[in-house]
Motif scaffolding. Structure first.
Motif, PDB file in Angstrom:
ATOM      1  N   VAL A   1       6.636 -11.973  29.759  1.00  0.00           N
ATOM      2  CA  VAL A   1       6.575 -10.530  30.000  1.00  0.00           C
ATOM      3  C   VAL A   1       7.246  -9.709  28.902  1.00  0.00           C
ATOM      4  CG1 VAL A   1       6.553 -10.927  32.489  1.00  0.00           C
ATOM      5  CG2 VAL A   1       8.724 -10.361  31.362  1.00  0.00           C
ATOM      6  N   ALA A   2       8.137 -10.305  28.135  1.00  0.00           N
ATOM      7  CA  ALA A   2       8.927  -9.543  27.163  1.00  0.00           C
ATOM      8  C   ALA A   2       8.077  -8.815  26.118  1.00  0.00           C
ATOM      9  CB  ALA A   2       9.950 -10.449  26.487  1.00  0.00           C
ATOM     10  N   PRO A   3       7.027  -9.437  25.543  1.00  0.00           N
ATOM     11  CA  PRO A   3       6.251  -8.711  24.529  1.00  0.00           C
ATOM     12  C   PRO A   3       5.669  -7.396  25.037  1.00  0.00           C
ATOM     13  CG  PRO A   3       5.750 -11.047  24.430  1.00  0.00           C
ATOM     14  CD  PRO A   3       6.587 -10.852  25.656  1.00  0.00           C
ATOM     15  N   GLY A   4       5.135  -7.399  26.263  1.00  0.00           N
ATOM     16  CA  GLY A   4       4.585  -6.174  26.827  1.00  0.00           C
ATOM     17  C   GLY A   4       5.647  -5.128  27.078  1.00  0.00           C
ATOM     18  N   MET A   5       6.809  -5.563  27.550  1.00  0.00           N
ATOM     19  CA  MET A   5       7.918  -4.635  27.782  1.00  0.00           C
ATOM     20  C   MET A   5       8.407  -4.030  26.468  1.00  0.00           C
ATOM     21  SD  MET A   5      10.178  -6.551  30.738  1.00  0.00           S
ATOM     22  CE  MET A   5       9.590  -6.673  32.436  1.00  0.00           C
ATOM     23  N   LYS A   6       8.471  -4.846  25.436  1.00  0.00           N
ATOM     24  CA  LYS A   6       8.884  -4.336  24.122  1.00  0.00           C
ATOM     25  C   LYS A   6       7.894  -3.303  23.603  1.00  0.00           C
ATOM     26  CE  LYS A   6      11.454  -8.383  22.450  1.00  0.00           C
ATOM     27  NZ  LYS A   6      11.516  -9.464  21.431  1.00  0.00           N
ATOM     28  N   GLN A   7       6.621  -3.577  23.782  1.00  0.00           N
ATOM     29  CA  GLN A   7       5.593  -2.672  23.286  1.00  0.00           C
ATOM     30  C   GLN A   7       5.689  -1.304  23.930  1.00  0.00           C
ATOM     31  OE1 GLN A   7       1.556  -3.987  23.962  1.00  0.00           O
ATOM     32  NE2 GLN A   7       0.778  -2.834  22.234  1.00  0.00           N
ATOM     33  N   GLN A   8       5.973  -1.286  25.224  1.00  0.00           N
ATOM     34  CA  GLN A   8       6.052  -0.006  25.927  1.00  0.00           C
ATOM     35  C   GLN A   8       7.460   0.582  25.932  1.00  0.00           C
ATOM     36  OE1 GLN A   8       4.675  -0.941  29.843  1.00  0.00           O
ATOM     37  NE2 GLN A   8       6.590  -1.865  30.495  1.00  0.00           N
ATOM     38  N   GLN A   9       8.424  -0.172  25.384  1.00  0.00           N
ATOM     39  CA  GLN A   9       9.818   0.276  25.325  1.00  0.00           C
ATOM     40  C   GLN A   9      10.365   0.609  26.725  1.00  0.00           C
ATOM     41  OE1 GLN A   9      12.070   0.785  22.190  1.00  0.00           O
ATOM     42  NE2 GLN A   9      10.694  -0.990  22.122  1.00  0.00           N
ATOM     43  N   PHE A  10      10.034  -0.276  27.653  1.00  0.00           N
ATOM     44  CA  PHE A  10      10.601  -0.184  29.013  1.00  0.00           C
ATOM     45  C   PHE A  10      10.438  -1.526  29.700  1.00  0.00           C
ATOM     46  CE2 PHE A  10      10.294   0.119  33.575  1.00  0.00           C
ATOM     47  CZ  PHE A  10      11.390   0.903  33.898  1.00  0.00           C
ATOM     48  N   GLY A  11      11.480  -1.944  30.385  1.00  0.00           N
ATOM     49  CA  GLY A  11      11.395  -3.146  31.196  1.00  0.00           C
ATOM     50  C   GLY A  11      12.660  -3.339  32.002  1.00  0.00           C
ATOM     51  N   ARG A  12      12.487  -3.889  33.173  1.00  0.00           N
ATOM     52  CA  ARG A  12      13.634  -4.258  34.003  1.00  0.00           C
ATOM     53  C   ARG A  12      13.400  -5.688  34.492  1.00  0.00           C
ATOM     54  NH1 ARG A  12      14.776  -0.352  31.827  1.00  0.00           N
ATOM     55  NH2 ARG A  12      15.594   1.642  32.606  1.00  0.00           N
ATOM     56  N   ILE A  13      14.418  -6.532  34.339  1.00  0.00           N
ATOM     57  CA  ILE A  13      14.349  -7.920  34.792  1.00  0.00           C
ATOM     58  C   ILE A  13      15.567  -8.190  35.656  1.00  0.00           C
ATOM     59  CG2 ILE A  13      14.315 -10.345  34.095  1.00  0.00           C
ATOM     60  CD1 ILE A  13      13.104  -9.397  31.403  1.00  0.00           C
ATOM     61  N   VAL A  14      15.329  -8.675  36.854  1.00  0.00           N
ATOM     62  CA  VAL A  14      16.419  -9.049  37.755  1.00  0.00           C
ATOM     63  C   VAL A  14      16.236 -10.519  38.113  1.00  0.00           C
ATOM     64  CG1 VAL A  14      17.603  -8.592  39.930  1.00  0.00           C
ATOM     65  CG2 VAL A  14      16.497  -6.707  38.698  1.00  0.00           C
TER      66      VAL A  14
ATOM     67  N   ARG B   1       0.147  -6.437  31.825  1.00  0.00           N
ATOM     68  CA  ARG B   1       1.481  -5.907  31.511  1.00  0.00           C
ATOM     69  C   ARG B   1       2.310  -5.713  32.768  1.00  0.00           C
ATOM     70  NH1 ARG B   1       0.553  -1.129  31.315  1.00  0.00           N
ATOM     71  NH2 ARG B   1       1.895  -0.559  33.075  1.00  0.00           N
ATOM     72  N   ILE B   2       3.556  -6.121  32.719  1.00  0.00           N
ATOM     73  CA  ILE B   2       4.466  -6.005  33.855  1.00  0.00           C
ATOM     74  C   ILE B   2       5.644  -5.118  33.470  1.00  0.00           C
ATOM     75  CG2 ILE B   2       6.094  -7.291  35.315  1.00  0.00           C
ATOM     76  CD1 ILE B   2       4.119  -9.640  35.142  1.00  0.00           C
ATOM     77  N   ASP B   3       5.964  -4.172  34.332  1.00  0.00           N
ATOM     78  CA  ASP B   3       7.094  -3.269  34.072  1.00  0.00           C
ATOM     79  C   ASP B   3       8.408  -3.827  34.590  1.00  0.00           C
ATOM     80  OD1 ASP B   3       5.429  -1.013  33.049  1.00  0.00           O
ATOM     81  OD2 ASP B   3       4.655  -1.022  35.099  1.00  0.00           O
ATOM     82  N   ILE B   4       8.332  -4.484  35.746  1.00  0.00           N
ATOM     83  CA  ILE B   4       9.539  -4.952  36.426  1.00  0.00           C
ATOM     84  C   ILE B   4       9.314  -6.388  36.888  1.00  0.00           C
ATOM     85  CG2 ILE B   4      11.089  -4.582  38.389  1.00  0.00           C
ATOM     86  CD1 ILE B   4      10.043  -1.586  38.301  1.00  0.00           C
ATOM     87  N   LEU B   5      10.218  -7.272  36.489  1.00  0.00           N
ATOM     88  CA  LEU B   5      10.125  -8.686  36.866  1.00  0.00           C
ATOM     89  C   LEU B   5      11.316  -9.048  37.736  1.00  0.00           C
ATOM     90  CD1 LEU B   5       9.104 -11.634  36.615  1.00  0.00           C
ATOM     91  CD2 LEU B   5      10.415 -11.792  34.477  1.00  0.00           C
ATOM     92  N   ILE B   6      11.022  -9.546  38.927  1.00  0.00           N
ATOM     93  CA  ILE B   6      12.064 -10.037  39.830  1.00  0.00           C
ATOM     94  C   ILE B   6      11.888 -11.544  39.932  1.00  0.00           C
ATOM     95  CG2 ILE B   6      13.167  -9.817  42.065  1.00  0.00           C
ATOM     96  CD1 ILE B   6      13.032  -7.197  40.424  1.00  0.00           C
TER      97      ILE B   6
ATOM     98  N   ALA C   1      18.170  -5.114  24.688  1.00  0.00           N
ATOM     99  CA  ALA C   1      18.636  -3.757  25.017  1.00  0.00           C
ATOM    100  C   ALA C   1      18.034  -2.693  24.109  1.00  0.00           C
ATOM    101  CB  ALA C   1      20.156  -3.699  24.961  1.00  0.00           C
ATOM    102  N   SER C   2      17.867  -2.991  22.835  1.00  0.00           N
ATOM    103  CA  SER C   2      17.336  -1.990  21.906  1.00  0.00           C
ATOM    104  C   SER C   2      15.882  -1.637  22.214  1.00  0.00           C
ATOM    105  CB  SER C   2      17.460  -2.488  20.464  1.00  0.00           C
ATOM    106  OG  SER C   2      16.692  -3.667  20.276  1.00  0.00           O
ATOM    107  N   ASP C   3      15.207  -2.478  22.977  1.00  0.00           N
ATOM    108  CA  ASP C   3      13.840  -2.201  23.411  1.00  0.00           C
ATOM    109  C   ASP C   3      13.804  -1.594  24.815  1.00  0.00           C
ATOM    110  OD1 ASP C   3      12.205  -3.213  21.169  1.00  0.00           O
ATOM    111  OD2 ASP C   3      13.137  -5.131  21.673  1.00  0.00           O
ATOM    112  N   GLN C   4      14.962  -1.156  25.294  1.00  0.00           N
ATOM    113  CA  GLN C   4      15.076  -0.513  26.615  1.00  0.00           C
ATOM    114  C   GLN C   4      14.669  -1.448  27.742  1.00  0.00           C
ATOM    115  OE1 GLN C   4      16.686   2.446  26.441  1.00  0.00           O
ATOM    116  NE2 GLN C   4      16.650   1.908  24.261  1.00  0.00           N
ATOM    117  N   ILE C   5      14.989  -2.731  27.551  1.00  0.00           N
ATOM    118  CA  ILE C   5      14.771  -3.738  28.594  1.00  0.00           C
ATOM    119  C   ILE C   5      16.135  -4.142  29.127  1.00  0.00           C
ATOM    120  CG2 ILE C   5      13.826  -6.011  29.125  1.00  0.00           C
ATOM    121  CD1 ILE C   5      11.997  -5.672  26.636  1.00  0.00           C
ATOM    122  N   LEU C   6      16.356  -3.892  30.407  1.00  0.00           N
ATOM    123  CA  LEU C   6      17.637  -4.190  31.033  1.00  0.00           C
ATOM    124  C   LEU C   6      17.480  -5.412  31.921  1.00  0.00           C
ATOM    125  CD1 LEU C   6      18.770  -0.575  32.060  1.00  0.00           C
ATOM    126  CD2 LEU C   6      18.889  -1.704  29.828  1.00  0.00           C
TER     127      LEU C   6
END
Length: 250
Positions: free
Chosen positions: A124-137, A82-87, A173-178
């Motif tokens: 990475v999106a499925p894991g971010m959705k599951q935890q309701q947090f993610g940041r992608i730059v 699982r990845i929280d932040i993807l650059i 956005a509704s999954d708190q992934i920006l």
């Protein structure tokens, strides 16, 4: 300011040198668990050693990955978990004009610039959705806003990343992934030093920039650090150019 990223798992691609390495360092300094990816294992190992020494963070690790290969990307994400932040960072395509490129050049740039982003986000999106947090730059180029002479491939595919990022920002956005796009102007990397060859030439170019100098990778990394942090709670779907005021577009 507490950026809220201590112990977060961060993946920075194309991070063995230059802007990618600077971004990885910025996250490591904040106590994140940082994974850097590149094709060259030897260079990656050197960079991991450097970053651990410079930041005092033992949780900097490497994964070998060719971003033009779907299987490599999938294996990389499976290895990290699982990845929280993807650059998303990737090297630029060759310079040239329309007559210079055959079909294989277009297809290679497509895989390198656009499909690498599609595939990493998909992984990475499925894991971010599951935890309701993610940041992608998504690190692009100033060509996402203003075409650059002689860089046709970049001018074509960098804006495509912006379109992708904008659409994904609405979906996620509704999954708190920006998700945001950020482009460097003239930043002093190996590529810039190769183009301008000596310090005097770099300084001359820097004087044409309103702020009076070429930027440093660490300065660019500060913007990436904030956009990819938990401190960013309401910025998504945006494009930012870090260029010392060089661009005149609105």
């Amino acid at each position: 300011m507490d950026l809220g990223i201590k112990e977060k798992k961060v993946l920075v691609t194309a991070a063995s040198k230059g802007i990618g390495k600077a971004c990885a360092k910025a996250y490591a300094e904040e106590g994140a668990r940082v994974f850097i990816a590149s094709r060259n294992q030897t260079k990656l190992e050197e960079t991991v050693h450097d970053l651990r020494e410079q930041t005092g963070n033992p949780h900097v690790m490497s994964v070998v990955c060719d971003l033009t290969k779907a299987a490599d990307i999938q294996n990389m994400i499976e290895e990290i978990g699982r990845i929280d932040i993807l650059i998303n960072n990737v090297g630029g395509p060759p310079a040239g004009n329309f007559a210079d490129f055959a079909d294989q050049d277009w297809l290679k740039a497509f895989e390198q610039l656009l499909m690498s982003v599609v595939r990493t986000v998909r992984a990475v999106a499925p894991g971010m959705k599951q935890q309701q947090f993610g940041r992608i730059v998504n690190i692009t180029s100033s060509s996402m806003k203003e075409a650059l002479d002689g860089l046709l491939l970049s001018n074509t595919f960098r804006p495509a990343i912006v379109g992708l990022s904008k659409s994904l920002s609405q979906e996620l956005a509704s999954d708190q992934i920006l998700i945001n796009s950020i482009g460097p102007g003239k930043i002093e990397t190996d590529r810039i030093r190769e183009i301008y060859q000596d310090k005097a030439s770099i300084e001359k170019v820097g004087k044409t920039i309103p702020i009076g100098r070429i930027g440093q990778p660490a300065e660019f990394a500060k913007a990436v650090l904030f956009l990819g942090s938990a401190a960013n709670t309401y910025i998504t779907g945006q494009t930012l150019v870090v260029d010392g005021g060089a661009m005149k577009t609105l």
